[in-house]
Structures are given as structure tokens and as C-alpha cells.
Design an enzyme around this catalytic site. Sequence first.
Site, PDB file in Angstrom:
ATOM      1  N   PRO A  50     -50.973  -9.401 -61.096  1.00 52.43           N
ATOM      2  CA  PRO A  50     -50.818 -10.333 -59.975  1.00 52.43           C
ATOM      3  C   PRO A  50     -49.812  -9.855 -58.934  1.00 52.43           C
ATOM      4  CG  PRO A  50     -49.840 -11.244 -61.973  1.00 52.43           C
ATOM      5  CD  PRO A  50     -50.607 -10.030 -62.379  1.00 52.43           C
TER       6      PRO A  50
ATOM      7  N   GLU B 136     -46.793 -11.695 -71.318  1.00 53.32           N
ATOM      8  CA  GLU B 136     -45.910 -11.913 -70.173  1.00 53.32           C
ATOM      9  C   GLU B 136     -46.028 -10.824 -69.116  1.00 53.32           C
ATOM     10  OE1 GLU B 136     -43.146 -13.743 -67.720  1.00 53.32           O
ATOM     11  OE2 GLU B 136     -44.255 -14.509 -69.464  1.00 53.32           O
TER      12      GLU B 136
ATOM     13  N   ARG C 180     -71.688  -1.964 -57.003  1.00 53.94           N
ATOM     14  CA  ARG C 180     -72.801  -2.310 -56.105  1.00 53.94           C
ATOM     15  C   ARG C 180     -72.815  -1.440 -54.853  1.00 53.94           C
ATOM     16  NH1 ARG C 180     -72.042  -5.836 -52.094  1.00 53.94           N
ATOM     17  NH2 ARG C 180     -73.956  -6.987 -52.491  1.00 53.94           N
TER      18      ARG C 180
ATOM     19  N   ASP D  68     -72.831  -6.730 -45.711  1.00 56.60           N
ATOM     20  CA  ASP D  68     -72.110  -7.777 -46.433  1.00 56.60           C
ATOM     21  C   ASP D  68     -70.939  -8.320 -45.631  1.00 56.60           C
ATOM     22  OD1 ASP D  68     -73.657  -7.758 -48.693  1.00 56.60           O
ATOM     23  OD2 ASP D  68     -72.413  -6.301 -49.757  1.00 56.60           O
TER      24      ASP D  68
END
Length: 248
Positions: free
Chosen positions: A90, A117, A155, A170
Site C-alpha cells: 500500500p 503487518e 491483456r 480502453d
Amino acid sequence: MKIDILSLFPEMFDGVFQSSILKKAHEAGAFQYNYVNFRDYTDNKHNKVDDYPYGGGAGMVLKPQPIFDAVEALEKNTSDKPPRVILMCPQGETFSQKKAEELATEEHLIFICGHYEGYDERIRTELVTDEISIGDYVLTGGELGAMVVIDSLVRLLPDVLGNEDSAVQDSFSTGMLEHPHYTRPADFRGLNVPDVLLSGNHAHIEEWRRKEALKRTYFRRQDLLQQLELTDKEEKWIKEWENSQENS
């Protein structure tokens, strides 16, 4: 492309790799994948891969030894070009279509999916080439994030989608959100397809699509407009939308 995935729960990936586009791409030889449970590399007699953090605090931290050994074993079986080692975290760079396009040009990717953690900092500073986050939130592990990243870049590989224009058009590949799409019937419960799409005039259709993509981007993701080089006509469209908002 070769993709190695380091995970304590490799079975989580089966549903993704054995379904839909990714399954077809793998069967066609567009990419290979390999699961590595890095618990298999621990030198701890209890097969532990985590430990308490120095200095105290909540949670457990992944130890460097199993992950270093697993990655180094994989790097021995690679080509002359070293692999990109991607840490799903993150704290990493927020994933984007631009990043997917960059990674899709690589020959070998190694994904590290953590749990608990966090990671021992030496994994981050000495082993990985990229840290990637799929958004400003925290998951129970890196597996779901890795699935998102892998799906988005596979893809883009040659012949995976069948139609070469699909990925190019896209959302985000053009720098904007994608224009609206319609299909048969032209009249569904009194809701009609725009006349221009039925006209057969390809120049008008392309202009309509460009305008609708720009309009959708303006109303939903204005931050993307800062990166675009707009024509005078497109600047005029935006001014009209600004005026309509001010007068509403």
C-alpha cells in the site's frame, strides 16, 4: 512473458488464471506463470516466515531470508535481462494504465505478495525494483492486488485480446475515459442509439466518440485533463460545459 508469484496462499490465483482471457492467453502461450510458496524456502525449523517487529508494536513482520532465497532461486533461471521484482504494498506507486503498458514489455516479472503487518525493510530496499499499490486502502494480503496488476498487463500482450484496437481504445490508454458504447437493438424500450452511430459517416463517428470521451472525462475525472493536449475545438467544448455548469 514469464510471471513468478511469491505467495503464502498460491491457490488464490487459480480462479483468475484458469478462467476467461487469462486462461486463453496462457493456453496460447502468451505468458507462463509459476507459483512459489516462499514458506518452502524458510530455514526456520517451525516453517515460520514472520516474526515480531524490533522495537515492539502490533502485528508480525515477514522475515527477509525466505523471500530473498526464493527470489534468488528464480533469478538463476532467467535470461540475460534481470527480472522486474514487484512488491505489492500500500506504500507503493499507485498502479495506472501507463504502468501496465510499461510492465507489459518485460520478459520476466516476479511478484511478492505479503501478509501480516508488513515486510522487513531490507526486502524493500535491497531486493525489489518496483513497489505497487492498487489504491489507498489496505488488504489482508498482496494476492488480490497482484491479480489486478497481472490481468491488466496480460491483456496488453500481442494477440491476447484478438482485436489489436481493443486495448488501444480502453479508458486511460488514450489519457481519457472511454466513450459510451451501444449495440443492437437501436431502439430499446424507447431508448435510442445516437443517430451519428447509425450514419455510416466514420469521420463524424470518430469526432462524436472523441467528444463523448472528453465530456465523460471532464465530468468524472478532471484531473486527467491536465495531461492532455487539446485542440481549439476541444477547448471550446470544455468551455461550453463549464458555462452550462455555471448556469445550471
